[in-house]
Design a protein around this motif. Structure first.
Motif: not given
Ligand code: NAD
Length: 362
Positions: A132-139
């Motif tokens: 699976g995956f667990d990420m955050v996009i900081m834009r």
């Protein structure tokens, strides 16, 4: 501890999903011994109906006086609602852009997490998803191409349009600091995404990120070109923790990352400034097609409330409790209509909120 939370119920399903997120916050306050005071703020269509404009100066002052703001979503049916007969600067969305600007919200954080139970909705093959995956996009949210000088002119009988992409080192530094701060609360890895093989703004981005990284020796970091990142997101999404990037790249990559989770009703977001303040809201819109029917999924808003606890109040244990409760409820098979599949148990918006509260109390 005592905190003031501004609450923007907004339009469409906004009031329903925000009511559930508020119940969850009340439950956290009870269990962990905090006091949350709420102040309702008008924004969007609700503000147009009450005050004639999508955002008043009073609403901005209320938001500024809060420690953080939790928002539902704003807007109506864009073809049938009378709000969209108004000039563009008086429509619901104009209020949202104005409040983001007034609060100087320059950093947008969007997590993309794959719940084991919702794997079926992920469009990527099982063997690529792996664990699976667990990420955050900081834009970065207030600079770059969307805010640069632009124009269209006719030169020698040919129409020519230009948009300019400008960043100064301060704009890059402040969002990079936010990215590394958040990585410190997670798995301590930053992937900074740019197009440094072509763009000057990206070369400056890379230089400043390297300077900021020196203050975070406990956080590992790498640079990745945006075209490669777009591929890696569907080839091996599990490799990412925090993706840090500029405005336009982030706009595109965060939608790509959301898509691979497969469920819009589950996606939270936060917009932050250079204090602890943040505006927290689900990534989806106001879903006027299902408003008032008690069938909306409140989880994206509840998870946005968890982000508020973690990022604005530093209440990590409390945020963990909310996120764990959501996982538990899903593991037990409870689903709102948008994530329902055969063999699971369908519940409405209110019941989903109540189940999550119960699990926090246990
Ligand atoms: P939307 O996200 O509101 O809805 C898209 C589809 O997803 C609809 O079928 C809807 O029923 C469903 N959906 C969305 N959230 C859901 C939830 N929590 N539970 C179950 N189903 C859900 O997008 P749209 O229809 O394009 O936009 C509707 C309005 O929302 C427009 O006025 C738009 O401008 C506004 N909008 C607001 C925000 C915001 O407040 N930040 C963001 C996007 C869109």
């Amino acid at each position: 501890m005592e905190y003031r939370i501004g609450v923007i119920p907004g339009d469409g399903i906004g009031p329903e999903i925000v009511a559930e997120a508020r119940s969850v916050l009340d439950c956290v306050a009870q269990v962990f011994g905090h006091q949350f005071q709420y102040e309702e703020i008008l924004l969007g269509g609700a503000s147009i109906d009450a005050c004639g404009v999508p955002l008043t100066d009073e609403a901005i002052a209320q938001a500024k006086a809060s420690d953080a703001v939790l928002m539902g979503s704003i807007g109506g049916n864009t073809t049938t609602s009378p709000w969209y007969q108004l000039p563009p600067d008086r429509r619901p969305e104009a209020g949202l852009l104005k409040i983001r600007k007034a609060l100087n919200l320059f950093a947008n954080v969007r997590p993309a997490y794959l719940y084991e139970e919702l794997k079926g909705a992920c469009p990527i093959k099982d063997e690529l998803i792996g664990e699976g995956f667990d990420m955050v996009i900081m834009r970065e949210l207030t600079g770059g191409l969307y805010f640069g000088e632009r124009g269209t002119e006719e030169i020698d009988g040919i129409l020519v349009a230009h948009d300019s992409l400008t960043y100064n080192e301060q704009e890059i530094r402040r969002v990079a600091v936010k990215g590394f701060d958040i990585a410190r609360k997670r798995r301590k890895k930053v992937t900074s995404v740019d197009k440094a093989n072509v763009l000057d703004s990206s070369r400056l981005w890379r230089k400043v990120v390297e300077e900021v990284a020196k203050d975070y020796p406990d956080v590992s970091y790498e640079h990745m070109l945006v075209d490669n990142c777009a591929m890696q997101l569907v080839r091996d999404p599990g490799q990412f923790d925090v993706i840090l990037t500029e405005n336009m790249f982030g706009d595109i990559l965060s939608d790509e990352a959301s898509m691979v989770t497969g469920s819009i009703g589950m996606l939270s977001s936060a917009s932050l400034n250079d204090t602890k303040f943040g505006l927290y809201e689900p990534s989806h819109g106001s879903a006027p097609d299902i408003a008032g029917q008690d069938i909306a999924n409140p989880i994206a808003t509840i998870l946005s409330a968890a982000m508020l606890l973690r990022y604005s109040f530093d209440l990590d244990r409390e945020a963990d409790a909310v996120e764990t409760a959501v996982k538990q409820v899903l593991a037990e098979g409870w689903r709102t209509a948008d994530i329902y599949s055969e063999g699971t148990k369908k519940v409405g918006c209110k019941e989903m909120g109540a189940l999550i509260c119960e699990r926090i109390r246990k």
